[in-house]
Every structure is written in structure tokens, then in C-alpha cells.
Design an enzyme around this catalytic site. Structure first.
Site, PDB file in Angstrom:
ATOM      1  N   ASP A  42       0.848  -1.186   0.000  1.00  0.00           N
ATOM      2  CA  ASP A  42       0.000   0.000   0.000  1.00  0.00           C
ATOM      3  C   ASP A  42       0.886   1.239   0.000  1.00  0.00           C
ATOM      4  OD1 ASP A  42      -1.639   2.205   1.623  1.00  0.00           O
ATOM      5  OD2 ASP A  42      -3.079   0.821   0.732  1.00  0.00           O
ATOM      6  N   LYS A  63       0.798   3.757   1.723  1.00  0.00           N
ATOM      7  CA  LYS A  63       1.084   4.336   3.046  1.00  0.00           C
ATOM      8  C   LYS A  63       2.339   3.743   3.682  1.00  0.00           C
ATOM      9  CE  LYS A  63      -3.033   3.283   4.536  1.00  0.00           C
ATOM     10  NZ  LYS A  63      -3.562   2.894   3.196  1.00  0.00           N
ATOM     11  N   PRO A 114     -16.256   0.988   2.480  1.00  0.00           N
ATOM     12  CA  PRO A 114     -14.891   1.136   1.988  1.00  0.00           C
ATOM     13  C   PRO A 114     -14.661   2.535   1.421  1.00  0.00           C
ATOM     14  CG  PRO A 114     -16.222   0.030   0.350  1.00  0.00           C
ATOM     15  CD  PRO A 114     -17.120   0.252   1.548  1.00  0.00           C
ATOM     16  N   HIS A 128     -14.401  -1.199  -5.061  1.00  0.00           N
ATOM     17  CA  HIS A 128     -13.855  -2.361  -5.750  1.00  0.00           C
ATOM     18  C   HIS A 128     -13.219  -3.185  -4.645  1.00  0.00           C
ATOM     19  CE1 HIS A 128     -12.164  -4.505  -9.334  1.00  0.00           C
ATOM     20  NE2 HIS A 128     -11.368  -4.958  -8.363  1.00  0.00           N
ATOM     21  N   HIS A 160     -11.353  -5.082  -1.886  1.00  0.00           N
ATOM     22  CA  HIS A 160      -9.945  -5.198  -1.532  1.00  0.00           C
ATOM     23  C   HIS A 160      -9.816  -5.540  -0.050  1.00  0.00           C
ATOM     24  CE1 HIS A 160     -11.223  -1.029  -0.909  1.00  0.00           C
ATOM     25  NE2 HIS A 160     -10.301  -0.937   0.035  1.00  0.00           N
TER      26      HIS A 160
END
Length: 319
Positions: free
Chosen positions: A182, A184, A248, A252, A254
């Protein structure tokens, strides 16, 4: 591609969010834009986050500091302020940039998996989403969600972007997924390890769409994530917390995969995160025929006042 020269053109407008818990600040301004039509400035959002401290400071604090000022002491306790020495091999901050940024970006939930970490600070409200409210309010909202807002997801899945970062890919169109770091994560600090698994199929917008037939895929995400972190970083079983957000930040499906010690995100709190293991267990209880348990459940979660569902869901709570 962003570079220091372009970053130096940033014109500050205002602070959107200052979060001491995550050691980050998000600011609104403008960055230079070079187009065929000439030069100008376009709206930009910068999120600047302090990176974790290097391990060297624990091993040898004195040599890691260029300066130390004692502030106060009482009995056996003392404290002060220190300045780390510059290190060309270790950056001090991570900067995420959206440029050009729209008004939607300024007020929306972070579209890069930082669910419920907002660019603009906003009040939260707990709401209950019954199956009836899902059908009447939430599902139409999801259906109307512009696909252009998640084009970056499709670019990852197709290999158009971040192909070199993908740690695992199952190309099956129905059961397949990719796992990659990710944005982050600083790619270095294991204690803040943060990966994301994104499924290939477009039929699963959120956990409400999960069915018993998806169990194999969910279990594969869990097992592949465990294998990857063991082989690549030497992490043993039980080192990961895998969870799904509802609502979310983008529609989509995840799965967030973080180190069990990682506490740097509001997105892992109750009323937001649902453990992958728990979702698998619920689906295993589903009957072979009939509606899924995830279709029949009432979900309680927090919504920010800038979220597109906020007004409708808050109004619906009164009845």
C-alpha cells in the site's frame, strides 16, 4: 512525475487536517502545471507524514543526534528535545500528492485505502445500515459511483501501473487478485508493514456482495499474504491483521493486510474494519441456497459528514 523543483512551486492556501495521532498534516494549495497551452497553477493536496524513527537511534542515541536541549526534570524523570542528524539514506517524511485536485478530493474519504482518514477534518456519526436501507440508499449510491474515480485500481490490475511492485498475481478473472504494498507503507519499517489485496472481478463492490462461492478466493488471499511476508520478511504466522472496510473508501473489493503491531490508522478500529477471518467464518455458515448472511445483516459504522451517504443515512436513522 513529481520532483523537488515542481514541489518548490507549491503555493499554500490552508490546512485541511492536522493529525497528531498519525504525525501527519494535509494542506491545500497549488502546484505549477505545464501543458501544451502554457504554464499555470492547479489545485493540489499534499499529505506530509513523519516516517518511523530509524533503529539506529535506539542502538546509539548520541551519535544519531546533532543537538539535544534539556527541557525539565523532576526526581528521577528528565525530558528534552532532540534533532536528528541528516541521513541521505533515510528520508524523514513521506509526501502523498494529488495534482490536479478537485473539490471531490478535498472533501472525500481518501481514495487510496486510507478509509476514514480524511483530507478535510470532519465530524463522524454512527449509523445502522439494515438490508432495507442498503437496497434503498446505499446500493444506488454505489451503482452511481463514477468508475473514473477508481481508474487507478484498474491500471494496477491490468499491469499498466505499479507492475514492478506486485508481490503476487492470480490471473483468474473470477477468483484472481493481486497483492502489493500500500502507498502508506515506507517499504522499510516492518512494524508498519501495509499491503493490499485487490480482486480482479468487478462484481464485488463491497463485503455486502460476498457469497459462499468467494470463500476459495478469500482463503487464498489469507494464505498467500501469510506466505509472502514469511518468505520476504521472515514474519511468522500470526504476524498479520487482515481486514475489510465497510463502508470502503472505494467500491472495488480489496483486503487490507497490515502488521499486527501497526496502529497508525483509524481504519483498523471497530465500526470500520471487519477481520477477514471473521468474514470467512460467517460465509462458511451460509446455506448453499438462499440469501447470504452478509445480505441479511445490519451493519453499524461511522460516516463522515462529507461522505456521499451521510445525509441520506443520517436522515434514515430517525425512522
Amino acid at each position: 512525475m513529481m520532483d523537488l523543483e515542481l514541489l518548490q512551486t507549491f503555493q499554500f492556501e490552508r490546512i485541511l487536517n492536522d493529525d497528531p495521532a498519525t504525525h501527519s498534516i494535509t494542506v491545500l494549495g497549488a502546484l505549477a502545471q505545464h501543458t501544451d497551452e502554457g504554464h499555470g497553477a492547479r489545485t493540489a493536496i499534499l499529505r506530509i507524514e513523519k516516517l518511523p524513527l530509524p533503529s539506529a537511534i535506539a542502538e546509539d542515541p548520541a551519535s544519531s543526534l546533532s543537538k539535544f536541549n534539556a527541557t525539565e526534570h523532576t526526581d528521577i524523570y528528565s525530558w528534552g528535545s532532540g534533532w536528528l542528524k541528516p541521513d541521505p539514506d533515510r528520508p524523514d517524511v513521506k509526501i502523498n500528492i494529488i495534482h490536479p485536485a478537485t473539490e471531490v478530493h478535498i472533501r472525500k474519504v481518501d481514495a487510496f485505502c486510507v478509509a476514514y482518514t480524511h483530507y478535510s477534518k470532519q465530524e463522524l456519526r454512527m449509523v445502522q445500515e439494515t438490508p432495507e436501507l442498503y437496497e434503498r440508499i446505499v446500493k444506488p449510491y454505489i451503482s452511481a459511483f463514477p468508475t473514473s474515480r477508481i481508474q487507478w485500481v484498474y491500471d494496477i490490475l491490468s499491469g499498466k501501473s505499479e507492475a514492478d511492485k506486485v508481490l503476487f498475481r492470480n490471473p483468474d478473472p473470477d477468483q484472481g487478485f493481486v497483492i502489493l504494498p500500500d502507498m502508506k507503507w515506507d517499504l522499510t519499517t516492518l512494524g508498519s508493514l501495509y499491503l493490499v489485496a485487490i480482486v480482479l472481478t468487478k462484481e464485488i463492490k463491497s463485503l455486502r456482495d460476498l457469497r459462499k462461492r468467494h470463500l476459495s478466493m478469500l482463503k487464498s488471499i489469507r494464505s498467500e499474504a501469510t506466505r509472502i511476508v514469511a518468505e520476504k520478511w521472515g514474519l511468522r504466522d500470526g504476524s498479520l491483521r487482515c481486514y475489510i472496510h465497510y463502508q470502503p473508501s472505494y467500491y472495488h473489493f480489496h483486503v487490507h493486510i497490515v502488521h499486527v503491531n501497526y496502529v497508525g490508522s483509524m481504519g483498523s478500529t471497530v465500526g470500520q474494519a471487519h477481520l477477514l477471518d471473521d468474514i470467512i467464518s460467517l460465509l462458511e455458515l451460509d446455506p448453499e441456497d438462499g440469501p447470504s448472511i452478509l445480505e441479511r445483516m445490519t451493519f453499524t459504522y461511522a460516516l463522515g459528514e462529507q461522505h456521499g451517504l451521510y445525509k441520506g443515512m443520517v436522515a434514515a436513522q430517525k425512522s
